[in-house]
Design a protein around this motif. Structure first.
Motif, PDB file in Angstrom:
ATOM      1  N   ALA A 155      10.987  61.516  44.914  1.00 22.01           N
ATOM      2  CA  ALA A 155      12.165  62.285  45.330  1.00 22.01           C
ATOM      3  C   ALA A 155      13.147  61.419  46.115  1.00 22.01           C
ATOM      4  N   VAL A 156      12.619  60.578  47.012  1.00 22.49           N
ATOM      5  CA  VAL A 156      13.488  59.731  47.826  1.00 22.49           C
ATOM      6  C   VAL A 156      14.205  58.702  46.964  1.00 22.49           C
ATOM      7  N   THR A 157      13.486  58.126  45.991  1.00 20.72           N
ATOM      8  CA  THR A 157      14.107  57.125  45.117  1.00 20.72           C
ATOM      9  C   THR A 157      15.287  57.716  44.362  1.00 20.72           C
ATOM     10  N   ALA A 203      22.817  59.545  46.007  1.00 22.49           N
ATOM     11  CA  ALA A 203      23.639  59.488  47.223  1.00 22.49           C
ATOM     12  C   ALA A 203      24.532  58.238  47.216  1.00 22.49           C
ATOM     13  N   SER A 204      23.971  57.116  46.695  1.00 24.68           N
ATOM     14  CA  SER A 204      24.771  55.877  46.614  1.00 24.68           C
ATOM     15  C   SER A 204      25.926  56.041  45.640  1.00 24.68           C
ATOM     16  N   ILE A 205      25.630  56.699  44.495  1.00 22.33           N
ATOM     17  CA  ILE A 205      26.698  56.934  43.521  1.00 22.33           C
ATOM     18  C   ILE A 205      27.800  57.806  44.131  1.00 22.33           C
ATOM     19  N   LEU A 264      28.499  58.058  47.288  1.00 26.99           N
ATOM     20  CA  LEU A 264      29.197  57.278  48.309  1.00 26.99           C
ATOM     21  C   LEU A 264      30.234  56.357  47.690  1.00 26.99           C
ATOM     22  N   LEU A 265      29.868  55.737  46.547  1.00 25.04           N
ATOM     23  CA  LEU A 265      30.837  54.870  45.875  1.00 25.04           C
ATOM     24  C   LEU A 265      32.055  55.656  45.426  1.00 25.04           C
ATOM     25  N   GLY A 266      31.825  56.869  44.914  1.00 30.66           N
ATOM     26  CA  GLY A 266      32.952  57.711  44.513  1.00 30.66           C
ATOM     27  C   GLY A 266      33.839  58.068  45.685  1.00 30.66           C
ATOM     28  N   SER A 267      33.228  58.370  46.833  1.00 30.30           N
ATOM     29  CA  SER A 267      34.013  58.708  48.027  1.00 30.30           C
ATOM     30  C   SER A 267      34.821  57.517  48.525  1.00 30.30           C
ATOM     31  N   ILE A 268      34.193  56.334  48.458  1.00 33.61           N
ATOM     32  CA  ILE A 268      34.906  55.132  48.886  1.00 33.61           C
ATOM     33  C   ILE A 268      36.121  54.887  47.984  1.00 33.61           C
ATOM     34  N   GLY A 269      35.927  55.114  46.682  1.00 27.94           N
ATOM     35  CA  GLY A 269      37.044  54.931  45.751  1.00 27.94           C
ATOM     36  C   GLY A 269      38.185  55.879  46.056  1.00 27.94           C
ATOM     37  N   LEU A 270      37.884  57.133  46.312  1.00 26.86           N
ATOM     38  CA  LEU A 270      38.938  58.098  46.654  1.00 26.86           C
ATOM     39  C   LEU A 270      39.621  57.720  47.956  1.00 26.86           C
ATOM     40  N   ALA A 271      38.816  57.250  48.935  1.00 26.67           N
ATOM     41  CA  ALA A 271      39.405  56.854  50.221  1.00 26.67           C
ATOM     42  C   ALA A 271      40.377  55.696  50.040  1.00 26.67           C
ATOM     43  N   LEU A 272      40.026  54.733  49.182  1.00 24.54           N
ATOM     44  CA  LEU A 272      40.911  53.602  48.926  1.00 24.54           C
ATOM     45  C   LEU A 272      42.200  54.054  48.237  1.00 24.54           C
ATOM     46  N   VAL A 273      42.053  55.004  47.284  1.00 23.84           N
ATOM     47  CA  VAL A 273      43.250  55.496  46.586  1.00 23.84           C
ATOM     48  C   VAL A 273      44.213  56.129  47.573  1.00 23.84           C
ATOM     49  N   TYR A 274      43.663  57.036  48.411  1.00 24.09           N
ATOM     50  CA  TYR A 274      44.558  57.705  49.363  1.00 24.09           C
ATOM     51  C   TYR A 274      45.061  56.753  50.449  1.00 24.09           C
ATOM     52  N   GLY A 275      44.230  55.811  50.862  1.00 28.88           N
ATOM     53  CA  GLY A 275      44.664  54.874  51.900  1.00 28.88           C
ATOM     54  C   GLY A 275      45.775  53.959  51.414  1.00 28.88           C
ATOM     55  N   ILE A 276      45.527  53.269  50.288  1.00 29.19           N
ATOM     56  CA  ILE A 276      46.526  52.354  49.740  1.00 29.19           C
ATOM     57  C   ILE A 276      47.741  53.135  49.226  1.00 29.19           C
ATOM     58  N   PHE A 336      42.635  62.475  39.072  1.00 31.24           N
ATOM     59  CA  PHE A 336      42.145  61.774  37.886  1.00 31.24           C
ATOM     60  C   PHE A 336      40.910  60.922  38.220  1.00 31.24           C
ATOM     61  N   LEU A 337      40.938  60.255  39.360  1.00 32.93           N
ATOM     62  CA  LEU A 337      39.810  59.413  39.748  1.00 32.93           C
ATOM     63  C   LEU A 337      38.559  60.253  40.008  1.00 32.93           C
ATOM     64  N   GLY A 338      38.738  61.439  40.610  1.00 35.22           N
ATOM     65  CA  GLY A 338      37.597  62.328  40.850  1.00 35.22           C
ATOM     66  C   GLY A 338      36.941  62.768  39.547  1.00 35.22           C
ATOM     67  N   LYS A 339      37.790  63.108  38.547  1.00 34.36           N
ATOM     68  CA  LYS A 339      37.234  63.507  37.243  1.00 34.36           C
ATOM     69  C   LYS A 339      36.542  62.327  36.560  1.00 34.36           C
ATOM     70  N   LEU A 340      37.132  61.118  36.730  1.00 37.16           N
ATOM     71  CA  LEU A 340      36.518  59.938  36.139  1.00 37.16           C
ATOM     72  C   LEU A 340      35.150  59.663  36.739  1.00 37.16           C
ATOM     73  N   TYR A 341      35.061  59.747  38.073  1.00 41.82           N
ATOM     74  CA  TYR A 341      33.774  59.526  38.737  1.00 41.82           C
ATOM     75  C   TYR A 341      32.754  60.588  38.325  1.00 41.82           C
ATOM     76  N   SER A 342      33.210  61.822  38.178  1.00 44.29           N
ATOM     77  CA  SER A 342      32.308  62.903  37.775  1.00 44.29           C
ATOM     78  C   SER A 342      31.725  62.650  36.385  1.00 44.29           C
ATOM     79  N   SER A 343      32.590  62.201  35.454  1.00 39.33           N
ATOM     80  CA  SER A 343      32.116  61.901  34.092  1.00 39.33           C
ATOM     81  C   SER A 343      31.158  60.716  34.092  1.00 39.33           C
ATOM     82  N   LEU A 344      31.501  59.684  34.877  1.00 37.74           N
ATOM     83  CA  LEU A 344      30.633  58.509  34.959  1.00 37.74           C
ATOM     84  C   LEU A 344      29.273  58.870  35.562  1.00 37.74           C
ATOM     85  N   GLN A 345      29.281  59.759  36.567  1.00 38.07           N
ATOM     86  CA  GLN A 345      28.023  60.159  37.196  1.00 38.07           C
ATOM     87  C   GLN A 345      27.143  60.943  36.218  1.00 38.07           C
TER      88      GLN A 345
END
Length: 458
Positions: free
Chosen positions: A70-72, A78-80, A82-94, A115-124
């Motif tokens: 379960a932890v694995t 959770a890492s996936i 987090l990467l999606g959240s970091i990507g959204l943060a960069l989009v809004y920041g830049i 668009f990036l949120g939908k892309l991350y959702s499909s990739l996940q």
């Protein structure tokens, strides 16, 4: 995403295999210790505390591997995320910085974030597919292995239905050897999660003192007539006429039980033929063959159900009068009527609430209800007291009447009136004849008879 998913999928597959093996060890131990015989042995030897500790250790192993799996999975997803959240943060920041500079508009940034949120959702979702497949492949391995296994006993497409037989039984030069494990299909595949893959149930490994081969001085082999061999039966031939009683005697391991297993086609002989009324049993349907043969094995098996259900297993459509008549013929009806709920009394797991003699008489009643033309009795009176043996012997006289009977017995007193006695040794018939003829030949049968009946009194 996909590279990480592939690595995680392999990791989760290994963890899933390990989990199945740990659970299999747990189930194997529970099957050994929590049945009637195992629980009784634990109590008799005062091993309750030790087995409770062993159970806790195995249960802890199941718990730990479950948490590990379960932890694995949770850390990966959770890492996936987090990467999606970091990507959204960069989009809004830049994007915010560019909006301040007048390069982009707020609407453009919001649209890019959506668009990036939908892309991350499909990739996940795409990432989850190989992970789920990798963990599921462990179960697929076992499913496909079972599907690829050939049938041990195959019925011919144009098999004949066996009915209204007289009951003659003939073995023609029959030889048989048990299949070796190393030639089984897919034997090299480790069957994850299967209890038969558990080498030892209680100990984790073989004791050290057993790993050293014993020196063979030849003395033990000279003193003991061993029955160990590769070929279980070798060129066995005999004929039982309809209604005859044929007895099989000989030392343990001589092949008597194996011979009886060939009659209902639990196994097929390596060479030779077995004929019923002149027809090879390989040419008849398995169901019709089974309907003509009744068998009482060494260890009587009763289901954890009522007396009535156990008796009806032989013939589900039997009427009440037929059931009671079979019970009377087996000398068990009076005992059943004295039970608290009579025929509706539950006999317990493997019939543990009944004595050995009572279980044997239940088995005889079940065979009588089936009404077969050929009867096979494998030491039906073994390990019984004199009273139980007398009741069963009386019942056997009625059961074997007008039936072809193959009887295995270590107590020679039970087969003195047999029409034919076959003496077996190391998978071969070494002597045959009636009781009187075999005694006069002064061979193995005579020695067995003298051993049982001419022992000096203490």
């Amino acid at each position: 995403f996909l590279v990480a998913a592939r690595k995680l999928g392999n990791r989760l597959r290994d963890v899933a295999r390990e989990q199945l093996d740990v659970v299999a060890k747990m189930n194997a131990m529970m099957g050994e210790l929590l049945n009637v015989s195992g629980a009784l042995l634990v109590k008799l030897f005062g091993r309750i505390f030790e087995e409770n500790k062993r159970f806790q250790e195995r249960a802890a192993g199941v718990r730990d591997i479950g948490i590990k799996r379960a932890v694995t999975g949770t850390l990966f997803f959770a890492s996936i995320g987090l990467l999606g959240s970091i990507g959204l943060a960069l989009v809004y920041g830049i994007g915010g910085y560019l909006v301040i500079g007048g390069t982009l508009t707020i609407g453009t940034i919001v649209a890019l974030g959506a668009f990036l949120g939908k892309l991350y959702s499909s990739l996940q979702n795409l990432t989850n597919a190989p992970v789920d497949f990798a963990t599921s492949i462990v179960s697929f391995e076992r499913v496909f292995e079972v599907l690829d296994l050939p049938l041990d006993i195959e019925e011919k497409p144009n098999a004949i239905v066996l009915h209204n037989i007289k009951g003659s039984l003939e073995f023609e030069n029959v030889s048989f050897s048990y299949p070796k494990d190393d030639i089984r299909p897919l034997s090299e595949v480790h069957r994850f999660g299967e209890t038969q893959e558990v080498k030892t149930v209680l100990s984790e490994e073989a004791p050290i003192f057993m790993s050293q081969p014993e020196l063979d001085t030849g003395l033990q082999r000279a003193q003991i007539h061993s029955q160990a061999r590769e070929i279980a039966l070798e060129y066995v031939s005999f004929r039982a006429e309809p209604g005859q009683l044929v007895a099989l005697v000989g030392p343990s391991g001589a092949g008597k039980t194996t011979l009886t297993y060939l009659i209902p086609r639990l196994y097929d002989p390596v060479s030779g033929r077995i004929l019923i009324d002149g027809m090879d049993i390989k040419d008849v349907t398995l169901s019709s063959l089974s309907s003509q043969i009744g068998m009482v094995t060494q260890e009587t098996y009763l289901f954890h159900d009522t007396v009535l259900t156990n008796l009806l297993y032989a013939r589900p459509g039997a009427k009440s009068d037929e059931i009671k008549a079979a019970a009377r013929a087996a000398n068990i009806h009076d005992f059943i009527m004295d039970l608290p709920e009579r025929y509706e009394t539950v006999v317990g797991e493997r019939g543990y609430r009944l004595s050995g003699g009572e279980k044997q008489r239940m088995a005889l009643a079940r065979v009588i209800l089936k009404d077969p033309r050929i009867l096979v009795l494998d030491e039906a009176t073994s390990s019984l007291d004199s009273e139980s043996e007398a009741l069963i012997q009386d019942a056997l006289g009625r059961v074997m009447a007008d039936r072809t009977s193959i009887v295995i017995a270590h107590r020679l007193s039970t087969i003195l009136s047999a029409d034919l006695i076959l003496v077996m040794d190391r998978g071969q018939i070494v002597e045959r004849g009636t009781h009187t003829e075999l005694l006069s030949s002064n061979g193995m049968y005579a020695n067995l008879y003298k051993t049982q009946f001419n022992q000096p009194k203490q």
